[in-house]
Structure formats: structure tokens, C-alpha cells
Design an enzyme around this catalytic site. Sequence first.
Site, PDB file in Angstrom:
ATOM      1  N   SER A 117     -17.308 -20.445 -56.480  1.00 34.77           N
ATOM      2  CA  SER A 117     -18.473 -21.195 -56.032  1.00 34.77           C
ATOM      3  C   SER A 117     -19.663 -20.245 -55.838  1.00 34.77           C
ATOM      4  O   SER A 117     -20.090 -19.584 -56.778  1.00 34.77           O
ATOM      5  CB  SER A 117     -18.135 -21.967 -54.755  1.00 34.77           C
TER       6      SER A 117
ATOM      7  N   ASP B 243     -16.317 -31.656 -60.759  1.00 32.10           N
ATOM      8  CA  ASP B 243     -17.223 -30.819 -59.975  1.00 32.10           C
ATOM      9  C   ASP B 243     -18.657 -31.028 -60.445  1.00 32.10           C
ATOM     10  O   ASP B 243     -18.933 -31.004 -61.649  1.00 32.10           O
ATOM     11  CB  ASP B 243     -16.804 -29.359 -60.134  1.00 32.10           C
TER      12      ASP B 243
ATOM     13  N   HIS C 128     -14.178 -29.362 -57.342  1.00 31.11           N
ATOM     14  CA  HIS C 128     -14.569 -28.086 -56.744  1.00 31.11           C
ATOM     15  C   HIS C 128     -13.476 -27.601 -55.779  1.00 31.11           C
ATOM     16  O   HIS C 128     -12.858 -28.392 -55.070  1.00 31.11           O
ATOM     17  CB  HIS C 128     -15.886 -28.281 -55.996  1.00 31.11           C
TER      18      HIS C 128
END
Length: 323
Positions: A143, A240, A270
Site C-alpha cells: 500500500s 482494490d 486491498h
Amino acid sequence: MSLWQKLQAKLLRAFAKRMKAKFTYDAALFPLRAVVEQTIPTPWGPALALFYWPHSQLSAQLPVYLNFHGGGFVAGTPEHDDSYCRRLAHNLNCLVVNLDYVLAPEHAFPAAPRQCFSVLEWLASEAGTLGIDPQRFAVGGHSAGGNLAAAVAGLARGHQALKVVHQLIDYAALDLHQDPALKTSTSARPLLNAGLMRFFNSCYLSDPAQALDPLASPLLAPVEALAGMPPATVITAQYDILRAEGEAYAEKLRQAGVPVRQRMFEGCDHMFTHLGPDESAEEAWQLMEDSLREAFQSVDGADAGASAQRGEGSLHTISTIAP
């Protein structure tokens, strides 16, 4: 930095510390010589890191993987990646450095990428003492950490004292300029949403115009500026909202002549490497491990031996915090 941002950030950090990864490994599966805590001086303030030392029987210097946790540049903690750092250190016979970099809004852009790069340079400067090979560094993250990995890989190009041989980009935020409302998902309730992304960006960027800086948004770098970047492994997830920018970055790297290994994991969102599904998480971690193994082994024996001869010295002692 507003009072509201500061309070919200504290709440997110408290939540992050309580959150436990669903997909983890038993530490006994990957025994290590030690996991130690080290404070690293940088121009952006001291950085705390966890060092995962393998049971190495080799005389050559160890390769190094520098890991950056996720959390939107605001929350997150290196302990979330502990299980995977143990696996990589054990299976790859490398030193893994799991960094607790400075967070926004207290430390806005460019503090985080600059501090991360300073840690990489510190590792190179201490290579002889640590017993590591500064020509076999890899960087990676999840991320926000994937964003930092791409930024650090770019800053390291052409460095005289170190070489980054691979970058792991795991469902990363790579375009902070695009309106989060335009980052859509085929899932009705994706883990990340536009409101949360806007909050992260407002904390990280003291001026919205900073989003145009490729150090903040690696996807915005022109193709020619990406030439010479280290080979990359790019992982995205079907649901995501960051999937499109990850795929676009992988394509841009290819256009620049950078070798890219890319995979989109179907049925995943995610943070799936930490939250599951377990089968997909295991496949993703195996992909990352295989990519790092190939990168570290790309240095032939003669080069590795020469690196070992260049870095004389013994490991310095740091207090052990876990076996």
C-alpha cells in the site's frame, strides 16, 4: 496540520495497533538467529527498525531486503509485517530490515521517502560492520509502503555506494493526484474508499500540488525518467481501488525497458496478503519470495566474493527482542 487531522490520525493508529493480520505464519516455522531493534540516525529524525538475522553459515555478505509497512502514510506499524519478514529472512538467507518510518500529518511529504532513503544509505555505510552486501539491496512495501519502495528505488539509481536490485510493489498507492472518487471497484464495499483516501492524502501532502511530484506519485514520472529502475514485482488485487494505478505503473516500467513481473489476484481486495483469502495470500508471498531470490542470486559468485572481501568487520551487537 489541523487538530482534526491529528486526532483522526491518533484514532487510526490505535486501531492499527489493535488489528491483527489474519494470515500469519507460526514463528517456529522460520527460526532466526535473532530479531533485534535498532535506532538509525537520519536527517529526518531517528528511525526505529527491526532487524531479522538468519542463521547464516556463509562467509559472503548477506543481501538485504528493506521493508516498508502500509497504513496510508498515517497509520500502520512494522509489526503487521513481522510474520512475513521472518519468512523472507529465513528462506532467503538475507537480512530483513522492517522500518518504522515517520508518519503524517506530523511528518508530511517528503519526510517519509527521504527518511527511508537515508536508512538505505546508512545500511550501505555500515555494510562492513553489519556483514551485508550493499550491491544486493532490495526494497518493497504494501500500500503506502509500495509507494515508498518505488520512490526509494528511484532515488537509489546510479548511487555509487549501493545498488537496489529489485523493488516489490504490493497493491500500492502510486497516483496521489487523481481524485479518489475516480478510483473505483467492482466490489460494492471495497476495503479502501474515497473518503479514507482523501484523508490520507490531506495528511501526507501539506500542499495538494505536491501530488504532481513523482516522488509522491511514482506513476506520474515520464517514461524516460523510469529508465534504469530496478526490476519490479507488481501485485494488484481485483477489488482494490488502487488496482488500475498499479497496473498502469507496471506498464510504464515496461515501456521504460524495466523487467516487470506482474500479477493481479482475482477475488481479492486491498491488504489481502495480510487479511486473506489465505490461498491467495500464500501465493502472493511465494511470488515475492521467488522474485527476491532471483534478484539476490543474479550477482554471480565472483561478484559476491568480491563484495565480501570489500566489507571486512564483524556484526555489532544489538539488544535481542525476540528469538
